[in-house]
Write a protein that holds these residues in place. Structure first.
Motif, short mmCIF file in Angstrom:
data_model
loop_
_atom_site.label_atom_id
_atom_site.label_comp_id
_atom_site.label_asym_id
_atom_site.label_seq_id
_atom_site.Cartn_x
_atom_site.Cartn_y
_atom_site.Cartn_z
N LEU A 30 58.25 34.58 85.39
CA LEU A 30 58.96 35.26 86.47
C LEU A 30 59.59 36.56 85.97
O LEU A 30 59.52 37.60 86.64
N LEU A 31 60.19 36.53 84.79
CA LEU A 31 60.80 37.73 84.21
C LEU A 31 59.74 38.77 83.84
O LEU A 31 59.95 39.97 84.02
N ILE A 32 58.60 38.29 83.31
CA ILE A 32 57.51 39.22 82.99
C ILE A 32 56.98 39.88 84.26
O ILE A 32 56.72 41.09 84.30
N PHE A 33 56.84 39.09 85.33
CA PHE A 33 56.39 39.62 86.60
C PHE A 33 57.39 40.66 87.13
O PHE A 33 57.00 41.72 87.63
N ALA A 34 58.68 40.36 87.02
CA ALA A 34 59.71 41.29 87.50
C ALA A 34 59.65 42.61 86.73
O ALA A 34 59.72 43.69 87.33
N PHE A 35 59.51 42.51 85.40
CA PHE A 35 59.43 43.75 84.60
C PHE A 35 58.19 44.56 84.96
O PHE A 35 58.26 45.78 85.14
N ALA A 36 57.05 43.87 85.07
CA ALA A 36 55.80 44.56 85.39
C ALA A 36 55.87 45.21 86.77
O ALA A 36 55.38 46.33 86.97
N LEU A 37 56.50 44.52 87.71
CA LEU A 37 56.64 45.08 89.06
C LEU A 37 57.53 46.31 89.05
O LEU A 37 57.18 47.35 89.64
#
Length: 244
Positions: A86-93
């Motif tokens: 979830l944190l990786i997705f947030a950073f990538a977004l």
């Protein structure tokens, strides 16, 4: 078929209504204050129509695509229960939307040109491009980090005001030691990041995540990501100026 058409027409009418004050202000000051005819009236009318059409399609696209996909992906990641992904997705977004932000691209290019003219960097195409790219990716990294902090805040239920207060205290302290040439750019970078692409997706991420976590209120916990996305670029761009 009829319902999407009606919604599109309603969005168009709202766009005309929202842009009407701009047209009224321009006509009033041009005609009654400056007392001059409006130049290139035909081109202005065509441009106004293009703006209405573009704004209509943009808003309709947000409601139809970006908001739903952002909320659904946040909900899916929350159900999956893997905080790291979830944190990786947030950073990538946050990073990806900021890199594609038209306002940031324009400001970074202009800042690089002015820096070259002022002798801050070499007045070569390579130096200007490197400075603009460095500025753009610095801001993008900052927004990605802001998304991570915001998502972690929603998960933990931390109050957003203390994070914002601490961040702006750091901004004030850094302003006293940062080079004068970078301070204005840094403050503007916080504004240009929160524009057409970043805002809807970050908002959808926060609301979707807060809606899917038990004990979180979307109205209280779902908002605040945009404030963080405006704050962190100021810090990172000033740091970029001090290092560069």
């Amino acid at each position: 078929m009829r319902r999407p058409l009606l919604r599109f027409l309603r969005t168009t009418a709202n766009s005309v209504r929202d842009l009407a004050p701009i047209a009224i202000v321009i006509i009033f000051f041009q005609s009654f204050v400056l007392q001059q005819p409006i130049p290139n009236i035909g081109e202005i009318i065509v441009g106004y129509v293009f703006v209405v059409v573009g704004l209509t399609f943009f808003i309709y696209g947000l409601e139809m695509g970006l908001f739903p996909i952002g909320e659904s992906m946040a909900f899916a990641f929350a159900r999956k229960g893997n905080v790291m992904w979830l944190l990786i997705f947030a950073f990538a977004l946050g990073f990806g939307t900021t890199v594609a932000e038209p306002a940031l691209i324009a400001v970074s290019r202009k800042a690089a040109q002015i820096a070259a003219e002022g002798g801050v960097i070499d007045a070569t195409d390579a130096a200007i491009k490197q400075y603009a790219q460095g500025l753009k990716y610095t801001v993008a990294f900052a927004v990605g980090l802001a998304a991570v902090i915001g998502v972690f805040r929603i998960i933990k239920g931390w109050p957003v005001q203390w994070i914002i207060i601490g961040g702006y205290i750091l901004v004030v302290l850094m302003t006293t030691i940062a080079p004068e040439e970078i301070i204005g750019i840094a403050y503007d970078s916080g504004g240009v990041t929160t524009s057409t692409i970043t805002v809807p997706l970050m908002t959808a991420l926060g609301i979707g995540l807060a809606s899917s976590i038990k004990g979180r209120n979307p109205m209280i916990d779902g908002f605040g990501l945009i404030a963080l996305a405006s704050l962190t670029p100021i810090i990172f761009v000033m740091a970029y100026g001090m290092i560069y």
